[in-house]
Enzyme design. Sequence first.
Site, PDB file in Angstrom:
ATOM      1  N   SER A 145     -42.381 -44.326 -45.029  1.00  0.00           N
ATOM      2  CA  SER A 145     -43.686 -44.133 -45.667  1.00  0.00           C
ATOM      3  C   SER A 145     -43.879 -45.164 -46.774  1.00  0.00           C
ATOM      4  O   SER A 145     -42.892 -45.760 -47.236  1.00  0.00           O
ATOM      5  CB  SER A 145     -43.725 -42.720 -46.271  1.00  0.00           C
ATOM      6  OG  SER A 145     -44.741 -42.589 -47.240  1.00  0.00           O
ATOM      7  N   TYR A 158     -41.708 -35.311 -51.205  1.00  0.00           N
ATOM      8  CA  TYR A 158     -41.940 -36.208 -50.056  1.00  0.00           C
ATOM      9  C   TYR A 158     -41.423 -37.605 -50.360  1.00  0.00           C
ATOM     10  O   TYR A 158     -40.706 -38.210 -49.548  1.00  0.00           O
ATOM     11  CB  TYR A 158     -43.437 -36.227 -49.773  1.00  0.00           C
ATOM     12  CG  TYR A 158     -43.883 -37.017 -48.586  1.00  0.00           C
ATOM     13  CD1 TYR A 158     -44.397 -38.303 -48.736  1.00  0.00           C
ATOM     14  CD2 TYR A 158     -43.837 -36.476 -47.296  1.00  0.00           C
ATOM     15  CE1 TYR A 158     -44.838 -39.027 -47.642  1.00  0.00           C
ATOM     16  CE2 TYR A 158     -44.292 -37.196 -46.203  1.00  0.00           C
ATOM     17  CZ  TYR A 158     -44.790 -38.462 -46.386  1.00  0.00           C
ATOM     18  OH  TYR A 158     -45.220 -39.187 -45.305  1.00  0.00           O
TER      19      TYR A 158
HETATM   20  P1  NAP Z   1     -48.358 -34.296 -38.786  1.00  0.00           P
HETATM   21  O1  NAP Z   1     -49.697 -34.414 -38.153  1.00  0.00           O
HETATM   22  O2  NAP Z   1     -48.160 -33.328 -39.896  1.00  0.00           O
HETATM   23  O3  NAP Z   1     -47.258 -34.033 -37.628  1.00  0.00           O
HETATM   24  C1  NAP Z   1     -45.938 -33.778 -38.005  1.00  0.00           C
HETATM   25  C2  NAP Z   1     -45.235 -33.215 -36.793  1.00  0.00           C
HETATM   26  O4  NAP Z   1     -43.899 -32.826 -37.165  1.00  0.00           O
HETATM   27  C3  NAP Z   1     -45.923 -31.967 -36.228  1.00  0.00           C
HETATM   28  O5  NAP Z   1     -45.952 -32.038 -34.824  1.00  0.00           O
HETATM   29  C4  NAP Z   1     -44.995 -30.847 -36.685  1.00  0.00           C
HETATM   30  O6  NAP Z   1     -44.991 -29.740 -35.809  1.00  0.00           O
HETATM   31  C5  NAP Z   1     -43.650 -31.536 -36.624  1.00  0.00           C
HETATM   32  N1  NAP Z   1     -42.635 -30.810 -37.399  1.00  0.00           N
HETATM   33  C6  NAP Z   1     -42.687 -30.472 -38.696  1.00  0.00           C
HETATM   34  N2  NAP Z   1     -41.574 -29.802 -39.037  1.00  0.00           N
HETATM   35  C7  NAP Z   1     -40.804 -29.707 -37.917  1.00  0.00           C
HETATM   36  C8  NAP Z   1     -39.542 -29.115 -37.621  1.00  0.00           C
HETATM   37  N3  NAP Z   1     -38.822 -28.482 -38.562  1.00  0.00           N
HETATM   38  N4  NAP Z   1     -39.061 -29.216 -36.361  1.00  0.00           N
HETATM   39  C9  NAP Z   1     -39.790 -29.833 -35.395  1.00  0.00           C
HETATM   40  N5  NAP Z   1     -40.994 -30.421 -35.607  1.00  0.00           N
HETATM   41  C10 NAP Z   1     -41.491 -30.349 -36.864  1.00  0.00           C
HETATM   42  O7  NAP Z   1     -47.901 -35.714 -39.373  1.00  0.00           O
HETATM   43  P2  NAP Z   1     -48.337 -37.215 -39.051  1.00  0.00           P
HETATM   44  O8  NAP Z   1     -49.394 -37.652 -40.005  1.00  0.00           O
HETATM   45  O9  NAP Z   1     -48.533 -37.385 -37.583  1.00  0.00           O
HETATM   46  O10 NAP Z   1     -46.993 -37.960 -39.509  1.00  0.00           O
HETATM   47  C11 NAP Z   1     -45.886 -38.091 -38.645  1.00  0.00           C
HETATM   48  C12 NAP Z   1     -44.781 -38.727 -39.452  1.00  0.00           C
HETATM   49  O11 NAP Z   1     -45.266 -39.914 -40.092  1.00  0.00           O
HETATM   50  C13 NAP Z   1     -44.262 -37.842 -40.581  1.00  0.00           C
HETATM   51  O12 NAP Z   1     -42.878 -38.062 -40.764  1.00  0.00           O
HETATM   52  C14 NAP Z   1     -45.028 -38.363 -41.814  1.00  0.00           C
HETATM   53  O13 NAP Z   1     -44.314 -38.119 -43.019  1.00  0.00           O
HETATM   54  C15 NAP Z   1     -45.080 -39.821 -41.503  1.00  0.00           C
HETATM   55  N6  NAP Z   1     -46.140 -40.562 -42.180  1.00  0.00           N
HETATM   56  C16 NAP Z   1     -47.445 -40.178 -42.041  1.00  0.00           C
HETATM   57  C17 NAP Z   1     -48.435 -40.949 -42.677  1.00  0.00           C
HETATM   58  C18 NAP Z   1     -49.889 -40.616 -42.593  1.00  0.00           C
HETATM   59  O14 NAP Z   1     -50.668 -41.228 -43.362  1.00  0.00           O
HETATM   60  N7  NAP Z   1     -50.310 -39.706 -41.742  1.00  0.00           N
HETATM   61  C19 NAP Z   1     -48.074 -42.073 -43.412  1.00  0.00           C
HETATM   62  C20 NAP Z   1     -46.720 -42.395 -43.556  1.00  0.00           C
HETATM   63  C21 NAP Z   1     -45.764 -41.636 -42.920  1.00  0.00           C
HETATM   64  P3  NAP Z   1     -45.997 -28.494 -36.087  1.00  0.00           P
HETATM   65  O15 NAP Z   1     -47.382 -29.030 -35.831  1.00  0.00           O
HETATM   66  O16 NAP Z   1     -45.557 -27.448 -35.111  1.00  0.00           O
HETATM   67  O17 NAP Z   1     -45.796 -28.100 -37.517  1.00  0.00           O
HETATM   68  C1  GCO Z   2     -50.186 -38.760 -49.724  1.00  0.00           C
HETATM   69  C2  GCO Z   2     -50.187 -39.137 -48.256  1.00  0.00           C
HETATM   70  C3  GCO Z   2     -49.118 -40.190 -48.026  1.00  0.00           C
HETATM   71  C4  GCO Z   2     -49.100 -40.591 -46.582  1.00  0.00           C
HETATM   72  C5  GCO Z   2     -48.066 -41.620 -46.331  1.00  0.00           C
HETATM   73  C6  GCO Z   2     -48.344 -42.904 -47.022  1.00  0.00           C
HETATM   74  O1  GCO Z   2     -50.413 -37.591 -50.019  1.00  0.00           O
HETATM   75  O2  GCO Z   2     -49.980 -39.693 -50.515  1.00  0.00           O
HETATM   76  O3  GCO Z   2     -49.964 -38.022 -47.433  1.00  0.00           O
HETATM   77  O4  GCO Z   2     -47.897 -39.707 -48.430  1.00  0.00           O
HETATM   78  O5  GCO Z   2     -48.788 -39.507 -45.783  1.00  0.00           O
HETATM   79  O6  GCO Z   2     -46.788 -41.160 -46.548  1.00  0.00           O
HETATM   80  O7  GCO Z   2     -47.437 -43.849 -46.523  1.00  0.00           O
END
Ligand code: NAP
Ligand code: GCO
Length: 264
Positions: A145, A158
């Site tokens: 992230s 986080y």
């Molecule tokens: P999301 O929509 O919240 O999806 C997260 C997924 O992880 C969901 O399918 C959730 O399942 C699953 N999960 C959570 N806890 C779990 C567990 N204990 N066992 C199995 N599955 C579990 O998140 P996203 O935005 O797609 O992000 C995916 C990844 O990218 C995460 O690691 C997040 O931190 C990272 N990320 C996201 C962003 C962003 O801007 N969106 C930026 C940087 C990094 P359920 O739906 O059943 O809870």
């Molecule tokens: C926040 C956002 C971020 C993104 C991502 C950025 O609340 O700042 O959720 O944390 O998810 O991790 O890289």
Amino acid sequence: MNELFDLSGKVALITGGTHGIGMAVGKILGQAGAKICVNDLDQSRLDEARKQYAEAGIDAFTIVFDVTSEEDVDRGISAIEREVGTIDILVNNAGIIKRVKILDMPVEDFRKVIDVDLVAPLIVGKRVAPGMIEKRAGKIINMCSMMSIYGRNTVSAYASAKGGLKLLTASMCCEWAKYNIQVNGIGPGYIATAQTAPIREGNHPFNDLVMMRTPASRWGEPEDVGNAALFLASQASNFVNGHVLFVDGGILANFGYVKGENDL
Ligand code: NAP
Ligand code: GCO
């Protein structure tokens, strides 16, 4: 050139790959020929995801397991190894976030975020790596992230987890590179998924910050991250190791600007 990105014959596990970034990764790796396996906590979400993968022409193997439970992970990975094959590509994507100020956050909630976002990639990585070591080949991608290198109000748990994940990625690289395993991270910027919906939807003021910090002047799409995952899952990245590839629209290059006539 296409052979470099051909994943035919490879087995890929994307944890939490039922929507958002994980599903985009799964679809893109599947379209490159990989056999896609996804897990989640909830069977109904897996059933719905399986339909969406099928609509994309991908016959996804789905299985319920909690990435924070060593027993559950062992059961789930054993089932994948039995039903599909040894995992060649692991994407530690599953993650949660809790946006609460430090003084207001119960320690138990902090621990929960650390468990899912940092300890779980260790658990799943430890379970999957032996198969890769035996094959002398493997790709592990840890979903880091911007918060792997930045702090921000309300996301202490986080950021602590994702900061640790950056160095867990480096540590896995140091110990497993000699077995021809490449372990890298992806650092997405601000991506339009369910996880960011609370700070994006309804004309939320956080949008102004994202636009000011993102030279591309847009939220990222899950596919932007999926495309980077294809590179790190393919032969094209065989000498890339221990690296976090930021997919952020230029955030890291940008201090920010003042919106106005001259965009100072
Ligand atoms: P999301 O929509 O919240 O999806 C997260 C997924 O992880 C969901 O399918 C959730 O399942 C699953 N999960 C959570 N806890 C779990 C567990 N204990 N066992 C199995 N599955 C579990 O998140 P996203 O935005 O797609 O992000 C995916 C990844 O990218 C995460 O690691 C997040 O931190 C990272 N990320 C996201 C962003 C962003 O801007 N969106 C930026 C940087 C990094 P359920 O739906 O059943 O809870
Ligand atoms: C926040 C956002 C971020 C993104 C991502 C950025 O609340 O700042 O959720 O944390 O998810 O991790 O890289």
